[in-house]
Design an enzyme around this catalytic site. Structure first.
Site, short mmCIF file in Angstrom:
data_model
loop_
_atom_site.label_atom_id
_atom_site.label_comp_id
_atom_site.label_asym_id
_atom_site.label_seq_id
_atom_site.Cartn_x
_atom_site.Cartn_y
_atom_site.Cartn_z
NE ARG A 76 33.29 36.07 50.51
CZ ARG A 76 33.19 35.93 49.17
NH1 ARG A 76 32.64 36.90 48.45
NH2 ARG A 76 33.62 34.84 48.58
NE ARG A 145 30.82 40.97 45.63
CZ ARG A 145 31.35 39.83 45.17
NH1 ARG A 145 32.43 39.33 45.73
NH2 ARG A 145 30.79 39.21 44.15
CE LYS A 229 34.45 39.51 41.17
NZ LYS A 229 34.92 38.22 41.69
CE LYS A 231 36.43 41.43 44.22
NZ LYS A 231 37.40 40.33 44.01
CB CYS A 452 41.43 30.76 46.43
SG CYS A 452 41.53 29.41 45.23
CB CYS A 458 35.44 26.99 45.42
SG CYS A 458 35.18 28.25 44.16
CB CYS A 497 39.07 28.61 39.07
SG CYS A 497 38.37 30.14 39.74
CB CYS A 501 39.66 34.37 45.09
SG CYS A 501 38.05 34.31 44.28
#
Length: 675
Positions: A76, A145, A229, A231, A452, A458, A497, A501
């Site tokens: 990524r 991120r 994370k 953001k 996603c 994934c 899930c 995302c």
């Protein structure tokens, strides 16, 4: 003031905290294991590899029982504000063919993902990206991120230029400083890059209020980095192309009457990841925190990061995001702690206009005589497939005209700095490769939808998303046509899930993977992504989409206010009213039950197509226990239910959004099969 270890607590830190501590600032065990002739990394290395911008994955489509997993890697990129120089795009395009799955995927955070890279090719892929004006450092892992910003290259709107500038600067301020990245992927050779902004460098090293460590290789992150994370984004008043309410930290550019930058409004505490059946995890939208002068913005960002770094939950990773800290503390306590790190009082939040969603598709003027073109990309997947040759078309355009790119938060792409004389030639290239560039020719459901990647790569995916949503959107469109809403559209988002995302919890209609071929359904988000949706149904099987959505759409058509959107309608009416209508609608089209009580605490459910539909106002209600054939006959079949069974059935019916008739029939059929 600053802690050099995870906060003191009676609970044991999570396993990942120990892995970070042993990593020697993100070096090990990746540095050792990348040299080993193996197909995959150890569990410890996988966690550290994320900080470098890669996830180890397993292609579940290729699993063979008794054989090793089909290990591969996703890379990524980190692209502040979505900026991709032409040299980097062409490099990524080539790498996708040479080492990857022949596709590139635009992420919902304005970066690129490449899938299908083998471990033996990982170092070469990393090196090529770094040497061609790119980076993957911090695109994953427990750090800040990719910093987002509106992708529109308006040269005559200074606020958009400020947003780009400060997205770059915040990204630089919060970039990990460890030398591990270049040591591992370039054998210690530093990549040629632009000179860092002196203000940013000075801000990173500035202390006095406890925001940095003086004895660590990572002055801001220390030994343990962030609890999870983080953001961030920068936007302009009124522009919600970046889903600002879903971010840990949002800065909104504030200018004066002369369009000069004065400072920023600050939001904090948004986040969407959650876990099914874990009520302590939840989606949350950001709160307004304060206003900060432009001269103090870097200090404030550091203060917010330090607050989360030092007080975020390091014992439970499900509870480690900033949103939980603000939820547990309250905004006032959070603001007070930020002030301690900031070194002075925070200024009050300034009034902002209403935020609107923009996707910037089609041809637009930049304001400097040049043009930009927003191209819609289904689920962000840049590929060549049959007559549709988007990947080839983009490569040809970028090669020929040397155009920079801005990736959008909606998985689309903007080509800009286009000379007007080249407009027709670019259109011809796109058309000849089957690429639609006129937004009015794109189905509006498709235009505003996101999904996603989910299966097969994934590891968190419970069910399909990217591969499923095109067919589901077609079915929704057919259903809208059937119910007399042929021109209707709304924001549909899907994830495989509950991590969210593709930000389904901000959608008007969200599908969240809950079981194989099944989704939790969320309704009531805003078309401008300014309001959270709510869970309407716990589990909807793919086969039942039409059955469950049709009555909702009919109710929407009958009861909507003038120009009311689907999400606003669901929010206004509430789920009780929607479920009541849906239950009545289904009972009218399938079976209408007649209910009696025998006086002994037993409820009798009888199927008769001539009876009136049930309503919530009835003293004691039940559904017919019969299939469609029986329900449309003249016969009646009595089944008695104990009160406690009835109450439990009703509760499940409301929670799952399913008619009680269907639930009872399913349960009985399952029971009878086992006899």
């Amino acid at each position: 003031m600053v802690k050099s270890a995870p906060p003191t607590t009676s609970r044991k830190p999570s396993k990942v905290e120990a892995i970070k501590e042993r990593s020697n600032s993100l070096r090990e065990p990746v540095a050792t294991e990348i040299l080993q002739d193996t197909t995959h990394f150890s569990e410890d290395a996988i966690q550290i590899l994320k900080f470098h911008g890669s996830y180890q994955q397993d292609n579940r489509d290729n699993r063979v029982k008794g054989q090793e997993k089909d290990y591969q890697f996703m890379l990524r990129t980190r692209n502040p504000g979505g900026f991709v120089p032409p040299q980097l795009f062409l490099t990524l395009d080539k790498l996708a063919d040479e080492y990857g799955s022949n596709t590139l995927r635009v992420t919902t955070r304005q970066g690129f993902q490449m899938h299908g890279i083998l471990k033996k090719n990982l170092k070469a892929a990393f090196a090529a990206i770094i040497k061609n004006m790119g980076s993957t450092l911090g695109a994953c892992g427990d750090v800040n991120r990719n910093v987002m910003a509106p992708p529109a290259p308006f040269k005559n709107k200074p606020e958009y230029q400020y947003a780009w500038e400060y997205a770059d600067n915040i990204a630089s301020l919060l970039t990990p400083q460890t030398g591990a990245y270049y040591e591992i992927w370039l054998d210690g050779e530093m990549a040629i890059s632009a000179e860092e902004n002196p203000e940013v460098k000075a801000a990173r090293e500035k202390n006095g209020t406890g925001t940095i460590f003086h004895d660590k290789e990572e002055p801001l992150y220390g030994t343990y980095y962030m609890p999870r994370k983080f953001k961030a984004c920068v936007t302009v008043p009124g522009d919600n192309s970046i889903d600002l309410y879903s971010q840990d930290l949002t800065l909104v550019v504030i200018t004066n009457d002369k369009e000069e930058l004065e400072g920023f409004d600050v939001f904090a505490g948004g986040g969407l990841g959650r876990t099914h059946n874990k009520e302590e995890t939840f989606a949350r939208i950001a709160d307004p925190i304060c206003y900060v002068d432009k001269n103090d913005v870097y200090d404030l960002v550091k203060a917010i990061v330090a607050t989360q770094r030092d007080y975020g939950d390091r014992t439970d990773r499900r509870h480690a995001r900033l949103k939980y800290l603000i939820h547990d503390w309250g905004v006032d306590k959070f603001r007070s702690q930020v002030e301690e790190y900031f070194g002075k009082s925070l200024a009050p939040f300034k009034k902002l206009p209403e935020f609107k969603y923009h996707d910037f598709l089609g041809w637009n003027e930049q304001g400097d005589g040049k043009l930009f073109l927003g191209i819609s990309i289904d689920n962000g997947r840049i590929k060549d497939e049959g007559d549709f040759q988007l990947k080839t078309a983009l490569r040809e355009i970028v090669e020929k005209y040397n155009l920079p790119i801005r990736l959008t938060p909606h998985q689309n792409l903007v080509l800009y700095d286009i000379e007007p004389k080249n407009k027709q030639a670019i259109q011809k290239i796109l058309s000849s490769h089957g690429v639609i560039f006129e937004p009015e020719k794109i189905d509006s459901l498709v235009r505003y939808a996101m999904a996603c990647p989910a299966l097969p790569t994934c590891g968190l995916a419970i069910t399909e998303s990217e591969r499923a949503i095109p067919g589901i959107l077609e079915r929704i469109r057919a259903l809208l046509d059937k119910t007399g809403l042929p021109n209707e559209h709304f924001v549909v988002r899907m994830t495989g899930c509950p991590n969210g995302c593709a930000r389904p919890y901000m959608a008007e209609l969200g599908f969240v993977g809950s079981a194989p071929e099944s989704y939790q359904v969320w309704l009531g988000g805003s078309p401008n992504q300014t309001r959270l949706a709510l869970p309407y149904m716990e589990r909807l099987h793919d086969n039942d989409i039409e059955t469950q959505l049709e009555p909702i759409f009919v109710y929407f058509k009958q009861q909507r206010q003038t120009e009311e959107t689907f999400g606003d309608f669901c929010d206004r009416m509430g789920f009780d009213a929607i479920r009541e209508f849906a239950a009545n609608y289904e009972s009218q089209t399938v079976a209408s039950p007649e209910i009696t009580d025998d006086g002994d605490g037993l409820v009798e459910a009888m199927a008769d197509s001539t009876t009136a539909p049930i309503t919530e106002e009835s003293d004691r209600q039940e559904v017919a226990i019969a299939n469609t054939t029986t329900a449309t006959s003249k016969n009646r079949h009595r089944v008695t239910l104990q009160d406690e069974v009835y109450d439990r059935l009703k509760e499940i019916s409301q929670r799952q959004g399913k008619a009680m008739t269907n639930l009872v029939n399913e349960a009985l059929l399952d029971y009878l099969k086992n006899l």
